[in-house]
Design an enzyme around this catalytic site. Structure first.
Site, short mmCIF file in Angstrom:
data_model
loop_
_atom_site.label_atom_id
_atom_site.label_comp_id
_atom_site.label_asym_id
_atom_site.label_seq_id
_atom_site.Cartn_x
_atom_site.Cartn_y
_atom_site.Cartn_z
CG ASP A 88 18.70 41.77 82.47
OD1 ASP A 88 19.60 40.84 82.71
OD2 ASP A 88 17.97 41.68 81.15
N GLY A 128 17.28 41.99 85.58
CA GLY A 128 15.42 41.39 85.89
C GLY A 128 14.33 41.76 86.22
CG PHE A 142 13.02 43.51 79.89
CD1 PHE A 142 11.94 44.34 79.02
CD2 PHE A 142 12.26 42.28 78.64
CE1 PHE A 142 11.08 44.41 77.78
CE2 PHE A 142 12.34 42.09 77.53
CZ PHE A 142 11.33 43.18 76.80
CG ASP A 178 14.48 49.51 84.74
OD1 ASP A 178 14.49 47.83 84.68
OD2 ASP A 178 14.36 50.18 83.66
CD GLN A 206 11.70 52.16 81.52
OE1 GLN A 206 11.10 52.47 80.81
NE2 GLN A 206 12.92 51.34 81.39
CG ASP A 211 21.12 44.32 75.52
OD1 ASP A 211 20.56 43.43 75.62
OD2 ASP A 211 20.75 45.13 75.45
CG HIS A 251 28.15 34.97 59.13
ND1 HIS A 251 29.22 35.33 58.48
CD2 HIS A 251 26.47 35.72 58.97
CE1 HIS A 251 28.49 36.41 57.90
NE2 HIS A 251 27.10 36.81 57.69
#
Length: 376
Positions: free
Chosen positions: A89, A91, A93, A143, A194, A271, A340
């Site tokens: 990503d 960076g 966020f 962004d 966005q 994700d 798991h």
């Protein structure tokens, strides 16, 4: 390159060819923020449980160990011993969510490190250079992630700036990919839509970035506190305006029921830190929904976490034993539950792909939602 293989309603079954292999979609990307999954899970483990794509964090790796270190070690793939696709990503966020002091300007963002407080600058070019040093398969555009809710006037200005930043990201990536010392000169770029929860702003932005012929497109700024209904409303509004021949990535969304609903609306990539984070706290996913192994009723439960599951934890250990490990504060408890949960997610995506291939995705979705009963 994205190839659409089959549709079941709006749900899409595809293949995305990258320099590090072909990704079967829909896909869930396992989040390894600092080039490792929290919970003592290795890259070898990820292969064994069917992980196709690993996601790492530009902001965190820039601060520690430093993207220059990773470049000197041959890039992320060599650094973490992973030969399948990696997405980083941008960076953005983290800059907007972790930094308490930040200043947004046209050239980029000045902020303070959440580790030691030092002042750092990051803009589109810096983000692309860091991601080029990391040599990931897919880089995300830089962004601005606005708070939700945010005033309409601010969101409009923010989206316009994000569009200008996207053009700068594309130009810089093209430059970096042409340099002789670039590790991965076929690095791919995804743009990010966005616009908060304003449908018209979202649609206009989707139309604008769709013209840029990027490798893929993401829907950002969701799963940050808005209702599930608002999330689905925005997905419904945006997806029709993104290119059908490119993958669509819903960022940060990982609740299983949300994944099913988003796939049903045409989303391909997902994700989330949820499976690993929940696993570290004894919350595990099963066919019947999420359970907490710390509950007293599991003290004498000799069943595996999820009967029929083929993950390493379920094949060898009982709920009772894993509960004991948590009570004794043994690290093995976290490892088994994270393994798991990651297996559960990757297996869920395989079942989704099979359902689309067989053109019974709607029926599959309704059956799973009924089985989970709102517990996943």
């Amino acid at each position: 390159m994205y190839k659409l293989l089959k549709k079941s309603g709006k749900a899409r079954r595809g293949e995305f060819t990258t320099p590090h292999g072909v990704i079967q979609t829909p896909v869930f990307m396992n989040v390894g923020t600092l080039a490792a999954i929290k919970g003592a899970v290795s890259s070898m483990d990820l292969k064994e449980i069917g992980c196709q794509v690993e996601l790492s964090n530009t902001y965190h790796l820039h601060l520690r160990p430093g993207d220059e270190v990773v470049k000197k070690m041959g890039g992320l793939h060599k650094f973490m011993n992973w030969d399948r696709p990696i997405l980083t990503d941008s960076g953005g966020f983290q800059v907007f969510s972790l930094s308490k002091i930040r200043k947004i300007q046209e050239e980029g963002v000045y902020f303070n490190s959440h580790i030691d407080g030092r002042k750092i600058f990051m803009g589109p070019e810096e983000s692309m250079r860091i991601q080029s040093n990391l040599a990931s398969t897919i880089a995300m555009a830089f962004d601005e992630c606005v708070e939700n809710p945010a005033p309409r006037e601010y969101v409009e200005k923010s989206v316009e700036r994000t569009t200008r930043w996207l053009h700068r990201c594309k130009d810089e990536m093209n430059r970096l990919n042409s340099l002789p010392d670039t590790i991965n000169n076929k690095q791919m770029l995804f743009g990010i839509n966005q616009g908060g929860t304003y449908e018209d702003i979202r649609i206009e932005h989707a139309k604008t970035i769709a013209k840029m012929d990027l490798d893929g497109y993401a829907i950002g700024g969701l799963a940050v506190g808005e209702s599930h209904e608002d999330m689905y409303r925005i997905i419904d509004a945006v997806v029709p305006h993104l290119p059908e021949d490119k993958p669509i990535y819903l960022m940060g969304v990982g609740i299983p029921s949300n994944i099913l609903e988003a796939v049903d609306r045409g989303v391909d990539f997902f994700d989330c830190v949820l499976p690993a984070r929940n696993g570290r706290h004894a919350h595990v996913f099963t066919k019947e929904g999420k359970i907490n192994l710390l509950n007293a009723k599991f003290e004498l439960d000799d069943r595996p976490i999820d009967e029929g599951c083929q993950c390493p934890a379920c094949k060898h250990y009982t709920r009772s034993y894993i509960r004991h490990l948590f009570k004794a504060k043994e690290m093995l408890a976290m490892r088994l539950c994270v393994l798991h949960n990651l297996y559960f997610y990757n297996n869920l995506m395989e079942e989704i792909r099979d359902a689309i291939d067989g053109n019974y995705f709607k029926e599959y979705k309704e059956r799973k939602l009924k089985e989970w009963g709102g517990r996943a």
